[in-house]
Design a protein around this motif. Structure first.
Motif, mmCIF file in Angstrom:
data_model
loop_
_atom_site.group_PDB
_atom_site.id
_atom_site.type_symbol
_atom_site.label_atom_id
_atom_site.label_comp_id
_atom_site.label_asym_id
_atom_site.label_seq_id
_atom_site.Cartn_x
_atom_site.Cartn_y
_atom_site.Cartn_z
ATOM 1 N N UNK A 248 65.569 13.297 96.575
ATOM 2 C CA UNK A 248 64.438 12.837 97.379
ATOM 3 C C UNK A 248 64.186 11.419 97.741
ATOM 4 N N UNK A 249 65.387 10.795 97.483
ATOM 5 C CA UNK A 249 65.589 9.593 97.849
ATOM 6 C C UNK A 249 65.489 9.189 99.409
ATOM 7 N N UNK A 250 64.898 8.330 99.699
ATOM 8 C CA UNK A 250 64.364 8.026 101.342
ATOM 9 C C UNK A 250 63.240 8.581 101.927
ATOM 10 N N UNK A 251 62.841 9.823 101.056
ATOM 11 C CA UNK A 251 61.757 10.827 101.527
ATOM 12 C C UNK A 251 60.577 10.548 100.730
ATOM 13 N N UNK A 252 60.713 10.330 99.316
ATOM 14 C CA UNK A 252 59.632 10.494 98.424
ATOM 15 C C UNK A 252 59.395 8.981 98.014
ATOM 16 N N UNK A 253 58.058 8.559 97.853
ATOM 17 C CA UNK A 253 57.609 7.246 97.302
ATOM 18 C C UNK A 253 56.837 7.487 96.175
ATOM 19 N N UNK A 254 56.918 6.644 95.065
ATOM 20 C CA UNK A 254 56.119 6.870 93.886
ATOM 21 C C UNK A 254 55.428 5.377 93.705
ATOM 22 N N UNK B 296 46.029 3.788 85.939
ATOM 23 C CA UNK B 296 45.465 5.095 85.639
ATOM 24 C C UNK B 296 45.762 6.352 86.441
ATOM 25 N N UNK B 297 46.439 5.764 87.745
ATOM 26 C CA UNK B 297 46.470 6.994 88.707
ATOM 27 C C UNK B 297 48.016 6.735 89.149
ATOM 28 N N UNK B 298 48.859 7.758 89.318
ATOM 29 C CA UNK B 298 50.073 7.718 89.880
ATOM 30 C C UNK B 298 50.080 8.607 91.252
ATOM 31 N N UNK B 299 50.808 8.241 92.148
ATOM 32 C CA UNK B 299 50.891 8.968 93.469
ATOM 33 C C UNK B 299 52.285 9.242 93.994
ATOM 34 N N UNK B 300 52.386 10.291 94.507
ATOM 35 C CA UNK B 300 53.901 10.634 95.117
ATOM 36 C C UNK B 300 53.561 10.907 96.437
ATOM 37 N N UNK B 301 54.114 9.983 97.453
ATOM 38 C CA UNK B 301 54.124 10.271 98.651
ATOM 39 C C UNK B 301 55.313 10.894 99.407
ATOM 40 N N UNK B 302 55.364 12.400 99.669
ATOM 41 C CA UNK B 302 56.240 13.200 100.098
ATOM 42 C C UNK B 302 56.433 13.337 101.556
ATOM 43 N N UNK B 303 57.568 12.830 102.314
ATOM 44 C CA UNK B 303 57.622 12.776 103.646
ATOM 45 C C UNK B 303 58.921 13.952 103.668
ATOM 46 N N UNK B 304 59.010 14.104 105.024
ATOM 47 C CA UNK B 304 60.129 14.968 105.494
ATOM 48 C C UNK B 304 60.321 15.965 104.455
ATOM 49 N N UNK B 305 59.307 16.913 104.140
ATOM 50 C CA UNK B 305 59.647 17.896 103.252
ATOM 51 C C UNK B 305 60.535 18.956 103.635
ATOM 52 N N UNK B 306 61.240 19.418 102.749
ATOM 53 C CA UNK B 306 62.221 20.487 102.945
ATOM 54 C C UNK B 306 61.742 21.763 102.068
ATOM 55 N N UNK B 307 61.962 23.166 102.580
ATOM 56 C CA UNK B 307 61.929 24.242 101.838
ATOM 57 C C UNK B 307 62.310 24.084 100.346
#
Length: 116
Positions: free
Chosen positions: A63-69, A76-87
C-alpha cells in the motif's frame, strides 16, 4: 468500557478512493499506537498501516504510495486515506489501538470492496 467505531468503508471501482475513520473512546489510558489491519476471506489478518505517539508511521509494502495514515491532534481518531484502490485491497479493515501498558483493542471492522 473501550469502544472503537470504524466508518468510511464501502464499494468503489478500481482506481477510486476511500477514507476510513476510527474513533476511540473509553478507558484506554494513554494511547501508544493506532493502526489499521485488514483481513480477506480465508487469509490471516495483516498489518496495513500504523502510527505511534511520536508520529512515526509504517505501511505494508503493498500500500506504500497509495495509502496514508493520520490522526487527529488528540489521538482519539485515526484515519486511513486510500487512493488508487485495487481489487487486491478488498478486505475487512480493522482499527487497532494499543496503549502504553500493553493493552490491545480492536474495532468490529468495516468492509472495503474494490470491484468494477
Amino acid at each position: 468500557q473501550v469502544q472503537l467505531v470504524e466508518s468510511g468503508g464501502g464499494l468503489v471501482q478500481p482506481g477510486g478512493s476511500l477514507r476510513l475513520s476510527c474513533a476511540a473512546s473509553g478507558s484506554i489510558s494513554s494511547i501508544y499506537a493506532m493502526g489499521w489491519y485488514r483481513q480477506a476471506p480465508g487469509k490471516q489478518r495483516e498489518s496495513v498501516a500504523g502510527i505511534i505517539s511520536g508520529g512515526s508511521t509504517h505501511y505494508a509494502d503493498s500500500v506504500k504510495g497509495r495509502f496514508t495514515i493520520s490522526r487527529d491532534n488528540a489521538m482519539n481518531t485515526v484515519y486511513l486515506q486510500m487512493n488508487s484502490l485495487k481489487p487486491e485491497d478488498t478486505a475487512i479493515y480493522y482499527c487497532n489501538v494499543r496503549n502504553w501498558f500493553n493493552a490491545n483493542y480492536w474495532g468490529q471492522g468495516t468492509q472495503v470492496t474494490v470491484s468494477s
